[in-house]
Design a protein around this motif. Structure first.
Motif, PDB file in Angstrom:
ATOM      1  N   LYS A  53       0.835  -1.205   0.000  1.00 52.12           N
ATOM      2  CA  LYS A  53       0.000   0.000   0.000  1.00 52.12           C
ATOM      3  C   LYS A  53       0.870   1.255   0.000  1.00 52.12           C
ATOM      4  O   LYS A  53       0.560   2.246  -0.680  1.00 52.12           O
ATOM      5  CB  LYS A  53      -0.929   0.001   1.213  1.00 52.12           C
ATOM      6  N   LYS A  98       1.227   4.090  -3.052  1.00 54.99           N
ATOM      7  CA  LYS A  98       0.960   5.497  -2.766  1.00 54.99           C
ATOM      8  C   LYS A  98       2.249   6.290  -2.583  1.00 54.99           C
ATOM      9  O   LYS A  98       2.276   7.286  -1.857  1.00 54.99           O
ATOM     10  CB  LYS A  98       0.096   5.613  -1.500  1.00 54.99           C
ATOM     11  N   ASN A 110       2.097   9.896  -2.855  1.00 53.89           N
ATOM     12  CA  ASN A 110       1.354  10.565  -1.784  1.00 53.89           C
ATOM     13  C   ASN A 110       2.155  10.697  -0.497  1.00 53.89           C
ATOM     14  O   ASN A 110       1.749  11.446   0.406  1.00 53.89           O
ATOM     15  CB  ASN A 110       0.056   9.809  -1.485  1.00 53.89           C
ATOM     16  N   SER A 146      -5.932   0.659   5.136  1.00 51.91           N
ATOM     17  CA  SER A 146      -5.970   1.681   4.086  1.00 51.91           C
ATOM     18  C   SER A 146      -6.556   2.983   4.611  1.00 51.91           C
ATOM     19  O   SER A 146      -6.044   4.077   4.329  1.00 51.91           O
ATOM     20  CB  SER A 146      -6.792   1.180   2.894  1.00 51.91           C
ATOM     21  N   TYR A 147      -7.638   2.871   5.385  1.00 53.83           N
ATOM     22  CA  TYR A 147      -8.299   4.055   5.940  1.00 53.83           C
ATOM     23  C   TYR A 147      -7.346   4.850   6.834  1.00 53.83           C
ATOM     24  O   TYR A 147      -7.226   6.081   6.720  1.00 53.83           O
ATOM     25  CB  TYR A 147      -9.525   3.617   6.726  1.00 53.83           C
ATOM     26  N   LEU A 163      -4.020   4.703   6.963  1.00 57.29           N
ATOM     27  CA  LEU A 163      -2.862   5.204   6.212  1.00 57.29           C
ATOM     28  C   LEU A 163      -3.195   6.519   5.525  1.00 57.29           C
ATOM     29  O   LEU A 163      -2.406   7.480   5.562  1.00 57.29           O
ATOM     30  CB  LEU A 163      -2.420   4.163   5.187  1.00 57.29           C
ATOM     31  N   LYS A 164      -4.367   6.578   4.890  1.00 57.49           N
ATOM     32  CA  LYS A 164      -4.740   7.779   4.145  1.00 57.49           C
ATOM     33  C   LYS A 164      -5.013   8.973   5.053  1.00 57.49           C
ATOM     34  O   LYS A 164      -5.067  10.111   4.574  1.00 57.49           O
ATOM     35  CB  LYS A 164      -5.975   7.483   3.288  1.00 57.49           C
ATOM     36  N   ARG A 165      -5.181   8.721   6.330  1.00 61.56           N
ATOM     37  CA  ARG A 165      -5.421   9.810   7.276  1.00 61.56           C
ATOM     38  C   ARG A 165      -4.218  10.087   8.179  1.00 61.56           C
ATOM     39  O   ARG A 165      -4.306  10.877   9.112  1.00 61.56           O
ATOM     40  CB  ARG A 165      -6.671   9.506   8.121  1.00 61.56           C
ATOM     41  N   TYR A 186       0.651  11.149   4.675  1.00 56.72           N
ATOM     42  CA  TYR A 186      -0.096  10.998   3.422  1.00 56.72           C
ATOM     43  C   TYR A 186      -0.639  12.349   2.974  1.00 56.72           C
ATOM     44  O   TYR A 186      -1.260  13.087   3.735  1.00 56.72           O
ATOM     45  CB  TYR A 186      -1.262  10.023   3.638  1.00 56.72           C
ATOM     46  N   LYS A 189      -2.986  14.066  -0.060  1.00 59.25           N
ATOM     47  CA  LYS A 189      -3.900  13.813  -1.172  1.00 59.25           C
ATOM     48  C   LYS A 189      -3.454  14.567  -2.416  1.00 59.25           C
ATOM     49  O   LYS A 189      -3.067  15.734  -2.338  1.00 59.25           O
ATOM     50  CB  LYS A 189      -5.323  14.218  -0.787  1.00 59.25           C
TER      51      LYS A 189
END
Length: 283
Positions: free
Chosen positions: A138, A142, A145, A271-272, A274-276, A280, A282
């Motif tokens: 993951k 990314k 990102n 995943s949730y 990591l993106k927060r 990371y 956007k």
């Protein structure tokens, strides 16, 4: 001495009250580093061990303080345990023949991810590696990102940990400062997956049949067939613990439970989170 009936009744009631009071006694809670909670009566605390007894038992059980994160006493007082010094000594003994790697700045390593059944506290080495590989991929996917961070190759990470005698069983007991030195990175992502399995049964009914009409078009006869099948269903209830460190400082710490109790639901939580996370961005 003759015991009167009223006195005997009073004695029975008194014994029942004492028994009820004992059974309703508030207990101490030992919270282990593997997230297991032990309800007990703490008897003695030393620098190395905590001795306790379980409800209804007199046997004294000894537990190493390195396994304990916190004790919530029945009185309302809490005590946390910092075993970084002991863990550092352990890591030094494990890695005394392993030189500290040169720190590669803006490099992040993914640690093995303990994957533990919360019911029996049994871990799976295969799933720990699978979860680590999933998070690693993951991060690679990314990479734009998380720029300017570079993800350390997974083989390099695991090889260095193996030389230091560290795996998914003892990774939680090793200070981040030592892990950064061993791996030669200034960023680390650490996660843990805890789960329980529940079961349920679903029933499905199928109906089929035919109808016959008599010659006078009035009498109708039917021949219905109904079949019901039962299916056992497993439900997976996960808790994902997700931490990030930079230069030994914890910069992010979250816990999440997936919305769906499906087998690989923990992946969505990874995943949730990591993106927060603060690494990371956007795009």
């Amino acid at each position: 001495m003759k015991i009167t009936k009223p006195f005997l009744v009073l004695l029975v009631l008194l014994s029942a009250c004492v028994s009820f009071a004992q059974s309703g006694k508030k207990l101490d809670k030992i919270i282990k580093r593997d997230y297991q909670i032990i309800e007990c009566t703490v008897l003695k605390i030393s620098d190395k061990t905590v001795e306790y007894s379980l409800p209804g038992e007199t046997v004294q059980i000894s537990l190493d303080v390195s396994q304990i994160a916190k004790i919530d006493f029945a009185s309302g007082r809490s005590q946390t345990f910092d075993v970084s010094a002991n863990a550092s000594t352990t890591t030094q003994s494990l890695s005394q023949n392993v030189s500290s790697a040169d720190i590669k700045h803006n490099t992040i390593a993914v640690l093995p991810i303990p994957y533990v059944n919360a019911d029996n506290q049994q871990g799976s080495e295969d799933m720990a590696k699978f979860a680590q590989n999933d998070l690693y991929n993951k991060l690679l996917d990314k990479s734009s990102n998380i720029f300017p961070l570079t993800v350390q190759d997974l083989r390099t990470t695991n090889s260095l940990l193996h030389k230091a005698g560290i795996d998914h069983n003892n990774i939680d007991e090793t200070p981040i400062e030592d892990l950064e030195k061993i791996l030669g990175v200034d960023n680390i992502v650490a996660a843990k997956v805890s789960y329980t399995i529940g079961t349920g049964t679903t029933a499905t009914t199928y109906n089929s049949g035919n109808a016959k009409v008599s010659n006078n078009n009035k009498k109708v006869t039917t021949n219905d067939i109904s079949t019901t099948t039962a299916n056992d269903q497993k439900y997976y209830y996960y808790t994902v613990y997700f931490d990030m460190y930079r230069n030994t400082d914890k910069i992010y710490s979250q816990t999440r439970k997936p919305l769906l109790a499906v087998k690989d639901g923990w992946m969505d939580s990874i995943s949730y989170l990591l993106k927060r996370s603060p690494i990371y961005v956007k795009k």
